[in-house]
Write a protein that holds these residues in place. Structure first.
Motif, mmCIF file in Angstrom:
data_model
loop_
_atom_site.group_PDB
_atom_site.id
_atom_site.type_symbol
_atom_site.label_atom_id
_atom_site.label_comp_id
_atom_site.label_asym_id
_atom_site.label_seq_id
_atom_site.Cartn_x
_atom_site.Cartn_y
_atom_site.Cartn_z
ATOM 1 N N SER A 218 0.837 -1.214 0.000
ATOM 2 C CA SER A 218 0.000 0.000 0.000
ATOM 3 C C SER A 218 0.864 1.253 0.000
ATOM 4 O O SER A 218 0.594 2.214 -0.725
ATOM 5 N N LEU A 219 1.917 1.241 0.825
ATOM 6 C CA LEU A 219 2.822 2.412 0.898
ATOM 7 C C LEU A 219 3.557 2.614 -0.430
ATOM 8 O O LEU A 219 3.737 3.739 -0.883
ATOM 9 N N ILE A 220 3.978 1.501 -1.060
ATOM 10 C CA ILE A 220 4.671 1.594 -2.358
ATOM 11 C C ILE A 220 3.715 2.148 -3.416
ATOM 12 O O ILE A 220 4.060 3.028 -4.201
ATOM 13 N N SER A 221 2.485 1.628 -3.413
ATOM 14 C CA SER A 221 1.500 2.032 -4.423
ATOM 15 C C SER A 221 1.121 3.507 -4.288
ATOM 16 O O SER A 221 0.943 4.207 -5.285
ATOM 17 N N THR A 230 1.007 10.360 3.824
ATOM 18 C CA THR A 230 -0.248 9.590 3.826
ATOM 19 C C THR A 230 -1.479 10.495 3.794
ATOM 20 O O THR A 230 -2.562 10.035 3.437
ATOM 21 N N THR A 231 -1.319 11.778 4.156
ATOM 22 C CA THR A 231 -2.481 12.688 4.151
ATOM 23 C C THR A 231 -2.996 12.938 2.735
ATOM 24 O O THR A 231 -4.159 13.267 2.552
ATOM 25 N N THR A 232 -2.132 12.794 1.736
ATOM 26 C CA THR A 232 -2.578 13.016 0.342
ATOM 27 C C THR A 232 -2.726 11.707 -0.427
ATOM 28 O O THR A 232 -2.850 11.713 -1.644
ATOM 29 N N SER A 233 -2.673 10.573 0.274
ATOM 30 C CA SER A 233 -2.758 9.286 -0.435
ATOM 31 C C SER A 233 -4.147 9.059 -1.037
ATOM 32 O O SER A 233 -4.298 8.274 -1.969
ATOM 33 N N TRP A 234 -5.164 9.775 -0.521
ATOM 34 C CA TRP A 234 -6.527 9.617 -1.075
ATOM 35 C C TRP A 234 -6.612 10.084 -2.523
ATOM 36 O O TRP A 234 -7.473 9.634 -3.273
ATOM 37 N N THR A 235 -5.709 10.948 -2.949
ATOM 38 C CA THR A 235 -5.737 11.420 -4.350
ATOM 39 C C THR A 235 -5.260 10.330 -5.309
ATOM 40 O O THR A 235 -5.558 10.364 -6.488
ATOM 41 N N THR A 236 -4.475 9.362 -4.804
ATOM 42 C CA THR A 236 -4.027 8.248 -5.658
ATOM 43 C C THR A 236 -5.171 7.286 -5.894
ATOM 44 O O THR A 236 -5.481 6.931 -7.017
ATOM 45 N N MET A 244 -5.789 0.545 3.244
ATOM 46 C CA MET A 244 -4.626 0.831 4.080
ATOM 47 C C MET A 244 -5.050 1.018 5.529
ATOM 48 O O MET A 244 -4.387 0.541 6.466
ATOM 49 N N MET A 245 -6.168 1.687 5.730
ATOM 50 C CA MET A 245 -6.689 1.899 7.082
ATOM 51 C C MET A 245 -7.012 0.551 7.741
ATOM 52 O O MET A 245 -6.629 0.304 8.895
ATOM 53 N N LEU A 246 -7.687 -0.339 7.013
ATOM 54 C CA LEU A 246 -8.035 -1.651 7.564
ATOM 55 C C LEU A 246 -6.786 -2.482 7.860
ATOM 56 O O LEU A 246 -6.722 -3.202 8.860
ATOM 57 N N THR A 247 -5.775 -2.374 6.987
ATOM 58 C CA THR A 247 -4.519 -3.098 7.205
ATOM 59 C C THR A 247 -3.834 -2.615 8.478
ATOM 60 O O THR A 247 -3.325 -3.409 9.275
ATOM 61 N N LEU A 248 -3.821 -1.292 8.680
ATOM 62 C CA LEU A 248 -3.206 -0.712 9.887
ATOM 63 C C LEU A 248 -3.927 -1.178 11.148
ATOM 64 O O LEU A 248 -3.302 -1.526 12.152
ATOM 65 N N LEU A 249 -5.257 -1.201 11.094
ATOM 66 C CA LEU A 249 -6.035 -1.657 12.253
ATOM 67 C C LEU A 249 -5.813 -3.151 12.498
ATOM 68 O O LEU A 249 -5.791 -3.609 13.636
ATOM 69 N N SER A 250 -5.614 -3.901 11.416
ATOM 70 C CA SER A 250 -5.320 -5.330 11.550
ATOM 71 C C SER A 250 -3.950 -5.537 12.189
ATOM 72 O O SER A 250 -3.773 -6.407 13.040
ATOM 73 N N LEU A 251 -2.969 -4.722 11.780
ATOM 74 C CA LEU A 251 -1.628 -4.768 12.399
ATOM 75 C C LEU A 251 -1.709 -4.477 13.893
ATOM 76 O O LEU A 251 -0.981 -5.056 14.692
ATOM 77 N N GLY A 252 -2.606 -3.581 14.249
ATOM 78 C CA GLY A 252 -2.791 -3.236 15.660
ATOM 79 C C GLY A 252 -3.474 -4.338 16.454
ATOM 80 O O GLY A 252 -3.411 -4.367 17.682
ATOM 81 N N GLY A 253 -4.152 -5.262 15.754
ATOM 82 C CA GLY A 253 -4.781 -6.399 16.420
ATOM 83 C C GLY A 253 -6.190 -6.135 16.907
ATOM 84 O O GLY A 253 -6.589 -6.637 17.954
ATOM 85 N N PHE A 291 -1.524 2.714 19.228
ATOM 86 C CA PHE A 291 -1.607 4.177 19.182
ATOM 87 C C PHE A 291 -0.983 4.721 17.903
ATOM 88 O O PHE A 291 -1.590 5.536 17.212
ATOM 89 N N PHE A 292 0.230 4.241 17.554
ATOM 90 C CA PHE A 292 0.825 4.828 16.337
ATOM 91 C C PHE A 292 0.195 4.280 15.060
ATOM 92 O O PHE A 292 0.204 4.946 14.029
ATOM 93 N N TYR A 293 -0.402 3.082 15.120
ATOM 94 C CA TYR A 293 -1.180 2.622 13.957
ATOM 95 C C TYR A 293 -2.421 3.511 13.769
ATOM 96 O O TYR A 293 -2.777 3.875 12.658
ATOM 97 N N LEU A 294 -3.061 3.837 14.892
ATOM 98 C CA LEU A 294 -4.250 4.700 14.829
ATOM 99 C C LEU A 294 -3.896 6.097 14.331
ATOM 100 O O LEU A 294 -4.668 6.730 13.628
ATOM 101 N N ARG A 295 -2.703 6.559 14.715
ATOM 102 C CA ARG A 295 -2.260 7.875 14.239
ATOM 103 C C ARG A 295 -2.106 7.870 12.720
ATOM 104 O O ARG A 295 -2.514 8.811 12.036
ATOM 105 N N LEU A 296 -1.521 6.791 12.199
ATOM 106 C CA LEU A 296 -1.398 6.654 10.737
ATOM 107 C C LEU A 296 -2.770 6.535 10.080
ATOM 108 O O LEU A 296 -3.020 7.126 9.033
ATOM 109 N N THR A 297 -3.661 5.782 10.722
ATOM 110 C CA THR A 297 -5.031 5.637 10.216
ATOM 111 C C THR A 297 -5.710 6.995 10.138
ATOM 112 O O THR A 297 -6.372 7.322 9.159
#
Length: 345
Positions: A218-221, A230-236, A244-253, A291-297
């Motif tokens: 996701s980060l590469i894409s 990541t704040t402008t990734s919605w334009t891609t 990406m949001m769901l993946t981050l929340l999954s990483l957080g468990g 916490f830092f996954y949520l911050r990225l989310t």
């Protein structure tokens, strides 16, 4: 790099891991690890940038030291027992050295300092390989020699890794460093359970590989290297942003997602083994990672960028990265929780 060079390096990388995973003799396992290390170094340093060269040097020194320790510990074992079999290491000194060497290979606390620096100096693709493929060979050696490894050292390292992976990740703004500390924390979880149930360790490893691969893809894409990117990734691609949001929340468990599965099974087993203080400690430390996954989310999907572009796409070419890896790993990263009964049986 030319296609021929890339082919040779990629095949050497794969062959090295496969040799280690299929060997029962310490010498063959060591040869596989060396092939692996020598193949990844050109991959890291191919940018010809001082930072990449520094990362390649750091990686080489730590991996060479860890390989030397593995060779030293297996030599001590062979000297005492007369066998080079991976599963027959009975000497306590050799086992302690081997545990330290494998921890250095993986990047467990306190031998973790190289991992964030190396990932930060590499390209995103090289960082993906180091975070996923390069963990397979050392984890296989842990799996094979688990009955003989020092349980106390492993449990201590696992707990410290989960704690430090959470604490140190709070301070980061670079996506690769965040993923490095995330890797340290996840490996801590795996090593903690390795002492009691290796099949849960393998489940946790597979889930970690899937989640990390989909996150890096996701980060590469979206070409995101920092939290600000990541704040402008919605334009891609808005769809990619949600994934990406769901993946981050999954990483957080978080429970409905796949990342909850290994954490749930590990905590359950630790409680069964009466390791309540440790289970509590690593469960609380995961909140720091969350916490830092949520911050990225939050920056990825829940905020509008201050300089909102009026165009549909970013001011650059549309991403032409192949999405096969992304489309195969993301469903598994987000929707594998119903498979839990199958895994536990």
């Amino acid at each position: 790099m030319s296609p021929l060079t890339t082919t040779i390096i990629t095949s050497s990388l794969a062959t090295g891991t496969i040799i280690t995973m299929s060997s029962h003799h310490w010498m063959m396992a060591w040869i596989g690890l060396e092939m692996n290390t020598l193949a990844i170094i050109p991959t890291i340093s191919k940018q010809h940038h001082p930072r990449a060269t520094e990362a390649a040097t750091k990686y080489f020194l730590t991996q060479a030291a860890a390989s030397a320790l593995i060779l030293f510990s297996s030599s001590i074992s062979a000297w005492n027992t007369g066998t080079w079999d991976i599963t027959q290491m009975t000497n306590p000194t050799a086992n302690a050295l081997l545990t330290s060497a494998l921890a250095m290979k993986l990047g467990l606390v306190p031998m973790h300092f190289w991992l964030p620096e190396v990932l930060q100096g590499s390209t995103m693709k090289a960082a993906l390989i180091i975070s996923t493929w390069q963990k397979l060979a050392p984890m296989t050696l842990i799996y094979l020699s688990m009955n003989n490894l020092s349980t106390t050292i492993l449990l201590t390292m696992g707990t410290l890794s989960v704690m430090l992976g959470g604490w140190a990740g709070l301070n980061q703004t670079q996506a690769r460093k965040i993923m490095a500390y995330s890797s340290i924390a996840h490996l801590g979880w795996m090593v903690t359970i390795a002492t009691t149930l290796t099949n849960i360790m393998i489940t946790a490893l597979i889930m970690y590989l899937l989640m990390t691969t989909s996150m890096f893809s996701s980060l590469i894409s979206s070409k995101s290297k920092t939290i600000r990117d990541t704040t402008t990734s919605w334009t891609t691609s808005p769809t990619l942003t949600i994934m990406m949001m769901l993946t981050l929340l999954s990483l957080g468990g978080l429970p409905p997602l796949s990342g909850f599965l290994p954490k749930w099974l590990i905590l359950e087993e630790l409680i069964t083994q009466n390791l309540l203080p440790m289970a509590t400690m690593i469960a609380l430390s995961t909140l720091l990672s969350l916490f830092f996954y949520l911050r990225l989310t939050y920056t990825t999907t829940l905020t509008a960028s201050p300089n909102t572009t009026q165009t549909k796409h970013k001011w650059r070419f549309k991403p032409s990265t192949p999405n096969l890896l992304l489309s195969t790993t993301i469903p598994l990263t987000t929707m594998s929780l119903p498979l839990t009964p199958l895994i536990t049986n």
